[in-house]
Design an enzyme around this catalytic site. Structure first.
Site, PDB file in Angstrom:
ATOM      1  N   LEU A  86      45.030  47.324  54.404  1.00  0.00           N
ATOM      2  CA  LEU A  86      46.425  46.861  54.287  1.00  0.00           C
ATOM      3  C   LEU A  86      46.630  46.439  52.846  1.00  0.00           C
ATOM      4  O   LEU A  86      45.832  45.655  52.315  1.00  0.00           O
ATOM      5  CB  LEU A  86      46.661  45.662  55.219  1.00  0.00           C
ATOM      6  CG  LEU A  86      48.021  44.980  55.086  1.00  0.00           C
ATOM      7  CD1 LEU A  86      49.102  45.777  55.836  1.00  0.00           C
ATOM      8  CD2 LEU A  86      47.978  43.559  55.662  1.00  0.00           C
ATOM      9  N   GLY A 117      57.499  40.197  51.377  1.00  0.00           N
ATOM     10  CA  GLY A 117      57.594  40.576  52.792  1.00  0.00           C
ATOM     11  C   GLY A 117      57.081  41.967  53.111  1.00  0.00           C
ATOM     12  O   GLY A 117      57.175  42.407  54.262  1.00  0.00           O
ATOM     13  N   GLY A 120      53.886  43.102  53.016  1.00  0.00           N
ATOM     14  CA  GLY A 120      52.704  43.002  53.876  1.00  0.00           C
ATOM     15  C   GLY A 120      53.116  42.738  55.316  1.00  0.00           C
ATOM     16  O   GLY A 120      52.588  43.356  56.248  1.00  0.00           O
ATOM     17  N   ASP A 127      38.873  43.473  59.535  1.00  0.00           N
ATOM     18  CA  ASP A 127      37.853  42.736  58.771  1.00  0.00           C
ATOM     19  C   ASP A 127      38.553  42.160  57.553  1.00  0.00           C
ATOM     20  O   ASP A 127      39.014  42.915  56.695  1.00  0.00           O
ATOM     21  CB  ASP A 127      36.738  43.683  58.293  1.00  0.00           C
ATOM     22  CG  ASP A 127      35.885  44.187  59.441  1.00  0.00           C
ATOM     23  OD1 ASP A 127      35.751  43.466  60.445  1.00  0.00           O
ATOM     24  OD2 ASP A 127      35.363  45.316  59.338  1.00  0.00           O
ATOM     25  N   TYR A 149      46.022  36.918  57.759  1.00  0.00           N
ATOM     26  CA  TYR A 149      46.079  37.513  59.099  1.00  0.00           C
ATOM     27  C   TYR A 149      46.300  36.452  60.173  1.00  0.00           C
ATOM     28  O   TYR A 149      47.010  36.697  61.156  1.00  0.00           O
ATOM     29  CB  TYR A 149      44.787  38.297  59.388  1.00  0.00           C
ATOM     30  CG  TYR A 149      44.673  39.557  58.552  1.00  0.00           C
ATOM     31  CD1 TYR A 149      45.641  40.547  58.638  1.00  0.00           C
ATOM     32  CD2 TYR A 149      43.604  39.762  57.682  1.00  0.00           C
ATOM     33  CE1 TYR A 149      45.552  41.703  57.874  1.00  0.00           C
ATOM     34  CE2 TYR A 149      43.507  40.917  56.922  1.00  0.00           C
ATOM     35  CZ  TYR A 149      44.487  41.874  57.015  1.00  0.00           C
ATOM     36  OH  TYR A 149      44.411  43.017  56.265  1.00  0.00           O
ATOM     37  N   PHE A 173      49.700  35.596  61.521  1.00  0.00           N
ATOM     38  CA  PHE A 173      50.361  36.544  62.431  1.00  0.00           C
ATOM     39  C   PHE A 173      49.726  36.520  63.825  1.00  0.00           C
ATOM     40  O   PHE A 173      50.041  37.364  64.659  1.00  0.00           O
ATOM     41  CB  PHE A 173      50.304  37.964  61.849  1.00  0.00           C
ATOM     42  CG  PHE A 173      51.079  38.091  60.567  1.00  0.00           C
ATOM     43  CD1 PHE A 173      52.466  38.210  60.584  1.00  0.00           C
ATOM     44  CD2 PHE A 173      50.436  38.045  59.345  1.00  0.00           C
ATOM     45  CE1 PHE A 173      53.183  38.303  59.402  1.00  0.00           C
ATOM     46  CE2 PHE A 173      51.144  38.137  58.156  1.00  0.00           C
ATOM     47  CZ  PHE A 173      52.528  38.266  58.189  1.00  0.00           C
TER      48      PHE A 173
HETATM   49  C1  LIG Z   1      47.500  40.589  51.404  1.00  0.00           C
HETATM   50  C2  LIG Z   1      48.778  41.363  51.101  1.00  0.00           C
HETATM   51  C3  LIG Z   1      48.791  42.672  51.900  1.00  0.00           C
HETATM   52  C4  LIG Z   1      49.982  40.497  51.527  1.00  0.00           C
HETATM   53  O1  LIG Z   1      51.172  41.259  51.332  1.00  0.00           O
HETATM   54  P1  LIG Z   1      52.479  40.583  50.703  1.00  0.00           P
HETATM   55  O2  LIG Z   1      53.573  41.590  50.784  1.00  0.00           O
HETATM   56  O3  LIG Z   1      52.141  40.039  49.369  1.00  0.00           O
HETATM   57  O4  LIG Z   1      52.687  39.367  51.686  1.00  0.00           O
HETATM   58  P2  LIG Z   1      54.028  38.915  52.439  1.00  0.00           P
HETATM   59  O5  LIG Z   1      55.170  38.868  51.483  1.00  0.00           O
HETATM   60  O6  LIG Z   1      54.173  39.692  53.681  1.00  0.00           O
HETATM   61  O7  LIG Z   1      53.561  37.413  52.773  1.00  0.00           O
HETATM   62  C5  LIG Z   1      54.147  36.684  53.769  1.00  0.00           C
HETATM   63  C6  LIG Z   1      53.530  35.291  53.725  1.00  0.00           C
HETATM   64  O8  LIG Z   1      52.112  35.418  53.797  1.00  0.00           O
HETATM   65  C7  LIG Z   1      51.508  34.385  53.014  1.00  0.00           C
HETATM   66  N1  LIG Z   1      50.655  35.054  52.047  1.00  0.00           N
HETATM   67  C8  LIG Z   1      50.931  36.063  51.195  1.00  0.00           C
HETATM   68  N2  LIG Z   1      49.849  36.441  50.506  1.00  0.00           N
HETATM   69  C9  LIG Z   1      48.865  35.647  50.941  1.00  0.00           C
HETATM   70  C10 LIG Z   1      47.507  35.547  50.622  1.00  0.00           C
HETATM   71  N3  LIG Z   1      46.921  36.340  49.700  1.00  0.00           N
HETATM   72  N4  LIG Z   1      46.778  34.623  51.263  1.00  0.00           N
HETATM   73  C11 LIG Z   1      47.327  33.816  52.185  1.00  0.00           C
HETATM   74  N5  LIG Z   1      48.613  33.857  52.539  1.00  0.00           N
HETATM   75  C12 LIG Z   1      49.376  34.759  51.919  1.00  0.00           C
HETATM   76  C13 LIG Z   1      52.582  33.569  52.450  1.00  0.00           C
HETATM   77  O9  LIG Z   1      52.832  32.484  53.324  1.00  0.00           O
HETATM   78  C14 LIG Z   1      53.749  34.498  52.449  1.00  0.00           C
HETATM   79  O10 LIG Z   1      54.931  33.831  52.503  1.00  0.00           O
HETATM   80  P3  LIG Z   1      55.530  33.134  51.152  1.00  0.00           P
HETATM   81  O11 LIG Z   1      55.504  34.182  50.060  1.00  0.00           O
HETATM   82  O12 LIG Z   1      56.910  32.765  51.592  1.00  0.00           O
HETATM   83  O13 LIG Z   1      54.635  31.980  50.859  1.00  0.00           O
HETATM   84  C15 LIG Z   1      48.930  41.643  49.570  1.00  0.00           C
HETATM   85  O14 LIG Z   1      48.869  40.416  48.873  1.00  0.00           O
HETATM   86  C16 LIG Z   1      47.872  42.595  48.999  1.00  0.00           C
HETATM   87  O15 LIG Z   1      48.041  43.809  49.058  1.00  0.00           O
HETATM   88  N6  LIG Z   1      46.791  42.028  48.414  1.00  0.00           N
HETATM   89  C17 LIG Z   1      45.742  42.862  47.809  1.00  0.00           C
HETATM   90  C18 LIG Z   1      44.984  43.652  48.869  1.00  0.00           C
HETATM   91  C19 LIG Z   1      44.447  42.776  49.980  1.00  0.00           C
HETATM   92  O16 LIG Z   1      43.933  41.682  49.734  1.00  0.00           O
HETATM   93  N7  LIG Z   1      44.564  43.268  51.241  1.00  0.00           N
HETATM   94  C20 LIG Z   1      44.027  42.602  52.410  1.00  0.00           C
HETATM   95  C21 LIG Z   1      42.743  43.287  52.713  1.00  0.00           C
HETATM   96  S1  LIG Z   1      41.728  42.453  53.879  1.00  0.00           S
END
Ligand SMILES: CC(C)(COP(=O)(O)OP(=O)(O)OC[C@H]1O[C@@H](n2cnc3c(N)ncnc32)[C@H](O)[C@@H]1OP(=O)(O)O)[C@@H](O)C(=O)NCCC(=O)NCCS
Length: 171
Positions: free
Chosen positions: A92, A102, A104, A130, A140, A143
């Site tokens: 992801l 938003g 993710g 994982d 995760y 959610f």
């Molecule tokens: C993890 C990832 C997919 C999240 O996607 P995103 O579009 O940035 O996240 P969203 O906008 O959907 O986040 C929604 C909420 O999740 C939380 N959130 C976002 N990133 C987070 C993080 N790294 N850790 C914990 N909480 C997080 C926040 O509460 C966020 O709300 P807020 O911005 O109002 O505080 C993205 O940061 C990413 O691609 N990271 C690099 C790859 C990665 O780590 N993937 C996961 C592999 S296990």
């Protein structure tokens, strides 16, 4: 309009950057091969109206998995046979420039929708993932994913929670 699409040649894989090189490389080099061989399927969030190569805002990959029910919490494992199937969220990622907007969350809801299609066709007890680190685990958990007793970084989202979430998200 942004839409979830199966990864295709028309998507601009080369320009995608989520800040994590292994994930970038998977999208660029491996995802389409895996789809052709039936190993996993990768879906992207892309602009439907953009000309090819279409920029990718984020992606996720899914594959069917088998697990031993004894790996689950006792409350989940009871009444299940020893071997059960589920769907694994293998990857992801959201584009770095668009994180925390938003994307993710939209990808996760789409993955739940794909799980629901598989559930309706062939069953499956839920989504497995994982988490690569503590941040990902916390991400995760918000959610509804719960850690498996054997490994804190292996998380499970039960089918029932997915169905309820999809109703709540109106999918
Ligand atoms: C993890 C990832 C997919 C999240 O996607 P995103 O579009 O940035 O996240 P969203 O906008 O959907 O986040 C929604 C909420 O999740 C939380 N959130 C976002 N990133 C987070 C993080 N790294 N850790 C914990 N909480 C997080 C926040 O509460 C966020 O709300 P807020 O911005 O109002 O505080 C993205 O940061 C990413 O691609 N990271 C690099 C790859 C990665 O780590 N993937 C996961 C592999 S296990």
């Amino acid at each position: 309009m942004h839409r979830i699409e199966l990864l295709a040649k028309s998507h601009d894989r080369d320009e995608f950057d989520c800040g994590n090189e292994p994930l970038n490389l998977f999208l660029k080099r491996t995802a389409r091969q895996h789809a052709e061989r039936g190993i996993s399927r990768t879906f992207v969030l892309a602009d439907d109206d953009a000309a090819a190569p279409k920029p990718i805002l984020g992606f996720f990959s899914l594959n069917i998995c088998q697990i031993k029910s004894e790996m689950l919490a006792p409350g989940e494992a009871k009444k299940l046979p020893r071997d059960v199937s589920g769907v694994r969220l293998g990857r992801l990622a959201a584009a770095k420039a668009r994180q925390r907007q938003g994307i993710g969350k939209a990808l996760l809801v789409a993955a739940m929708g794909k799980f629901s299609e598989i559930f309706n066709t062939a069953g499956g007890i839920g989504l497995f993932v994982d988490a690569k680190d503590q941040d990902a685990k916390l991400y995760y958990e918000q959610f509804g994913f719960v850690s498996m007793p054997s490994n804190d970084f292996q998380l499970f989202l039960p089918a029932k929670t997915i169905h309820e979430a999809l109703v709540a998200f109106d999918q």
